[in-house]
Design an enzyme around this catalytic site. Structure first.
Site, PDB file in Angstrom:
ATOM      1  N   HIS A 165     -14.296 -41.908  23.775  1.00 42.92           N
ATOM      2  CA  HIS A 165     -13.113 -42.634  23.288  1.00 42.92           C
ATOM      3  C   HIS A 165     -12.997 -43.938  24.050  1.00 42.92           C
ATOM      4  O   HIS A 165     -13.309 -44.011  25.229  1.00 42.92           O
ATOM      5  CB  HIS A 165     -11.852 -41.787  23.521  1.00 42.92           C
ATOM      6  N   ASP A 217     -11.344 -36.133  16.567  1.00 41.77           N
ATOM      7  CA  ASP A 217     -12.170 -35.869  15.384  1.00 41.77           C
ATOM      8  C   ASP A 217     -13.119 -34.693  15.545  1.00 41.77           C
ATOM      9  O   ASP A 217     -13.748 -34.270  14.578  1.00 41.77           O
ATOM     10  CB  ASP A 217     -12.993 -37.128  15.062  1.00 41.77           C
TER      11      ASP A 217
HETATM   12  C1  SDX Z   1     -11.084 -42.534  16.893  1.00 40.97           C
HETATM   13  O1  SDX Z   1      -9.016 -46.095  19.555  1.00 40.97           O
HETATM   14  C2  SDX Z   1      -8.488 -45.049  19.091  1.00 40.97           C
HETATM   15  O2  SDX Z   1      -7.427 -44.632  19.471  1.00 40.97           O
HETATM   16  C3  SDX Z   1      -9.256 -44.366  17.997  1.00 40.97           C
HETATM   17  C4  SDX Z   1      -8.710 -43.013  17.547  1.00 40.97           C
HETATM   18  C5  SDX Z   1      -7.381 -43.171  16.854  1.00 40.97           C
HETATM   19  O3  SDX Z   1      -6.597 -42.222  16.892  1.00 40.97           O
HETATM   20  O4  SDX Z   1      -7.161 -44.222  16.220  1.00 40.97           O
HETATM   21  O5  SDX Z   1      -8.546 -42.178  18.651  1.00 40.97           O
HETATM   22  C6  SDX Z   1      -9.650 -42.351  16.547  1.00 40.97           C
HETATM   23  O6  SDX Z   1     -11.682 -43.470  16.445  1.00 40.97           O
HETATM   24  C7  SDX Z   1     -11.725 -41.566  17.852  1.00 40.97           C
HETATM   25  C8  SDX Z   1     -13.240 -41.915  18.135  1.00 40.97           C
HETATM   26  C9  SDX Z   1     -14.059 -41.302  16.974  1.00 40.97           C
HETATM   27  N1  SDX Z   1     -15.458 -41.757  17.095  1.00 40.97           N
HETATM   28  C10 SDX Z   1     -16.449 -40.906  17.403  1.00 40.97           C
HETATM   29  O7  SDX Z   1     -16.269 -39.745  17.724  1.00 40.97           O
HETATM   30  C11 SDX Z   1     -17.841 -41.525  17.332  1.00 40.97           C
HETATM   31  C12 SDX Z   1     -18.637 -41.151  18.568  1.00 40.97           C
HETATM   32  N2  SDX Z   1     -18.029 -41.837  19.736  1.00 40.97           N
HETATM   33  C13 SDX Z   1     -18.677 -43.069  20.183  1.00 40.97           C
HETATM   34  O8  SDX Z   1     -19.097 -43.893  19.144  1.00 40.97           O
HETATM   35  C14 SDX Z   1     -17.902 -43.741  21.296  1.00 40.97           C
HETATM   36  O9  SDX Z   1     -17.510 -42.775  22.182  1.00 40.97           O
HETATM   37  C15 SDX Z   1     -16.696 -44.598  20.970  1.00 40.97           C
HETATM   38  C16 SDX Z   1     -17.045 -45.720  20.066  1.00 40.97           C
HETATM   39  C17 SDX Z   1     -15.608 -43.789  20.372  1.00 40.97           C
HETATM   40  C18 SDX Z   1     -16.173 -45.170  22.276  1.00 40.97           C
HETATM   41  O10 SDX Z   1     -17.218 -45.823  22.873  1.00 40.97           O
HETATM   42  P1  SDX Z   1     -16.972 -46.635  24.244  1.00 40.97           P
HETATM   43  O11 SDX Z   1     -15.827 -46.132  25.000  1.00 40.97           O
HETATM   44  O12 SDX Z   1     -16.996 -48.085  23.887  1.00 40.97           O
HETATM   45  O13 SDX Z   1     -18.202 -46.265  25.077  1.00 40.97           O
HETATM   46  P2  SDX Z   1     -19.543 -47.043  24.975  1.00 40.97           P
HETATM   47  O14 SDX Z   1     -19.921 -47.172  23.524  1.00 40.97           O
HETATM   48  O15 SDX Z   1     -19.447 -48.260  25.807  1.00 40.97           O
HETATM   49  O16 SDX Z   1     -20.464 -45.948  25.620  1.00 40.97           O
HETATM   50  C19 SDX Z   1     -20.475 -45.771  27.036  1.00 40.97           C
HETATM   51  C20 SDX Z   1     -21.693 -44.897  27.269  1.00 40.97           C
HETATM   52  C21 SDX Z   1     -22.943 -45.436  26.536  1.00 40.97           C
HETATM   53  O17 SDX Z   1     -24.060 -44.940  27.248  1.00 40.97           O
HETATM   54  P3  SDX Z   1     -24.817 -45.974  28.286  1.00 40.97           P
HETATM   55  O18 SDX Z   1     -25.102 -47.234  27.501  1.00 40.97           O
HETATM   56  O19 SDX Z   1     -23.826 -46.192  29.417  1.00 40.97           O
HETATM   57  O20 SDX Z   1     -26.045 -45.225  28.711  1.00 40.97           O
HETATM   58  O21 SDX Z   1     -21.439 -43.604  26.700  1.00 40.97           O
HETATM   59  C22 SDX Z   1     -22.344 -43.363  25.665  1.00 40.97           C
HETATM   60  C23 SDX Z   1     -22.892 -44.706  25.223  1.00 40.97           C
HETATM   61  O22 SDX Z   1     -24.173 -44.577  24.634  1.00 40.97           O
HETATM   62  N3  SDX Z   1     -21.602 -42.727  24.601  1.00 40.97           N
HETATM   63  C24 SDX Z   1     -22.032 -41.654  23.949  1.00 40.97           C
HETATM   64  C25 SDX Z   1     -21.002 -41.328  23.049  1.00 40.97           C
HETATM   65  N4  SDX Z   1     -19.992 -42.211  23.197  1.00 40.97           N
HETATM   66  C26 SDX Z   1     -20.367 -43.077  24.154  1.00 40.97           C
HETATM   67  N5  SDX Z   1     -23.189 -40.965  24.027  1.00 40.97           N
HETATM   68  C27 SDX Z   1     -23.290 -39.909  23.192  1.00 40.97           C
HETATM   69  N6  SDX Z   1     -22.338 -39.526  22.301  1.00 40.97           N
HETATM   70  C28 SDX Z   1     -21.183 -40.218  22.207  1.00 40.97           C
HETATM   71  N7  SDX Z   1     -20.255 -39.845  21.334  1.00 40.97           N
END
Ligand code: SDX
Length: 390
Positions: free
Chosen positions: A271, A328
């Site tokens: 998140h 989710d």
């Molecule tokens: C919602 O903002 C809100 O409030 C949204 C929401 C709402 O109520 O409106 O809460 C609803 O959108 C919830 C999120 C739903 N999305 C997902 O479940 C999709 C999977 N999640 C990821 O795409 C991700 O976690 C995000 C986009 C939600 C958040 O990403 P961040 O905080 O920007 O983290 P990042 O992309 O910078 O990742 C940091 C690290 C990375 O690894 P490194 O580059 O450091 O090696 O964490 C990893 C990412 O690759 N990572 C994940 C991951 N999420 C982040 N690795 C594996 N699986 C994941 N889900």
């Protein structure tokens, strides 16, 4: 040396909005709507009452809630010309573009009451959107399964009507399942608002140009459609199903995620704000077993989800990146148990988020300090250069 300007990515900090609606503490996993903790609202309130709280700032009295409920029931009908609108879509159209187009189209029937600065017109637009979005969502669902659309039945409230219009058929009476009504009401409460998330920020940015409420919320629906945002609940089910159908062990799938094979992510995890357990996911997980037990959900997929969560919470890769289940991760399993296909999961998220979008749009319009959104950039292109002589 490309002559291009480089920049320090650290510069990109998030723009901060002022808002009195929802409070989140990402480190502590706290979520409050107008000061009330989400777990208390989930236990004691209803979606209609929470929608009123978010939009008007206070919990309604009994009379106010009754009037709010009646007003919404009286505005569920769609103009007959708008019904024709649904026939223009291919049968297998995803409901989200249908929702965003229909909300935008809806505004053309109310051209005389779209002024963002007229209190009465904002009030009637609020009621119309709350009343009609569930109808539009059920029509999109019916269209996708080739069944006739049902007119609303105003003896039912918003959630009951939506279930009846989604699962009822003209040939026989539809019997509401109280467990299903209660489960959906809870899930809509949990989705009702969430501070300045991607879709809400979109609604505010579009609204800051003084675009009307329908146009702003149509834009929010499109932002929610993205798989990293509202589309994640659909992506979680697809992920669980592919793990099951490919016979992949959860631990092997986790290795793929950690190795970032083909960019695969553990959908429903992580998140932008919560770097702790999403309090909504905690509530959904608690009730998922109970609800799936009553509705007869697919326990195998739930077991896979539980095993993935168990492994992730104990794995350094996830712990170091503070990745926890978000709202989710479990909701799709419950929607599926209710009988909704995956394509309807994100529209269900939109139904829940609608009062939050409306509340945030109204707050922005009412704030005299609001200027039109105009994000700046860090220029990374070429420096000055002259056109070549040729
Ligand atoms: C919602 O903002 C809100 O409030 C949204 C929401 C709402 O109520 O409106 O809460 C609803 O959108 C919830 C999120 C739903 N999305 C997902 O479940 C999709 C999977 N999640 C990821 O795409 C991700 O976690 C995000 C986009 C939600 C958040 O990403 P961040 O905080 O920007 O983290 P990042 O992309 O910078 O990742 C940091 C690290 C990375 O690894 P490194 O580059 O450091 O090696 O964490 C990893 C990412 O690759 N990572 C994940 C991951 N999420 C982040 N690795 C594996 N699986 C994941 N889900």
């Amino acid at each position: 040396d490309t002559g291009q300007v480089t920049y320090d990515p650290g510069f990109m900090n998030t723009a901060n909005a002022k808002s009195a609606i929802t409070y989140i503490d990402g480190d502590e996993g706290v979520l409050r709507y107008r000061g009330y903790p989400i777990d208390q609202l989930a236990e004691h309130s209803s979606f209609l009452e929470v929608a009123y709280l978010l939009i008007y700032g206070e919990l309604p009295t009994g009379d106010q809630l009754g009037e709010w409920d009646q007003n919404i029931r009286r505005h569920t009908m769609l103009h007959e010309d708008l019904k024709g609108f649904f026939n223009g879509f291919p049968r297998d159209a995803h409901p989200m573009p249908v929702l965003s187009s229909a909300v935008s189209a809806l505004s053309t029937f109310y051209a005389d009451s779209l002024d963002p600065f007229d209190e009465e017109q904002v009030h009637i637009s609020t009621i119309r959107l709350m009343a009609k979005l569930p109808v539009i969502a059920s029509y999109a669902f019916k269209k996708s399964i080739g069944q006739p659309m049902l007119y609303p039945d105003n003896s039912l409230n918003l959630v009951e009507n939506f279930l009846r219009q989604s699962f009822g058929v003209p040939a026989e009476p539809y019997e509401l399942d109280p467990d299903m009504v209660k489960a959906l009401d809870l899930l809509l409460i949990l989705h009702a608002d969430h501070e300045q998330n991607c879709s809400t920020s979109t609604v505010r940015l579009v609204g800051s140009s003084h675009a009307n409420m329908f146009a702003s919320i149509s834009a929010g629906i499109n932002a929610l459609y993205g798989p990293l945002h509202g589309g994640a609940n659909e992506a979680v089910l697809n992920m669980l199903r592919s793990i099951k159908s490919d016979g992949v062990k959860p631990e092997d799938f986790m290795e793929k995620v950690k190795n970032k094979e083909d960019g695969v992510k553990l959908m429903g995890f992580g998140h932008r704000v919560y770097k702790n357990y999403d309090p909504r996911a905690k509530i959904v997980k608690q009730t998922a077993h109970d609800i799936l037990g009553k509705l007869g959900g697919n326990d195998e997929l739930l077991d896979i989800a539980m095993r993935l969560e168990e492994k992730a919470l104990a794995d350094d890769y996830f712990i170091e990146r503070r990745l926890y289940p978000n709202v989710d991760f479990y909701t799709g399993l419950i929607y599926k148990a209710m009988g909704f296909p995956e394509k309807m999961f994100t529209p269900l998220f939109a139904l829940g988020r609608l009062p939050g979008w409306i509340a945030q749009w109204r707050e922005l319009i009412e704030d005299p300090a609001t200027k039109i959104g105009r994000p700046r950039q860090v220029y990374t292109g070429y420096e000055l250069r002259d056109y070549p002589n040729r």
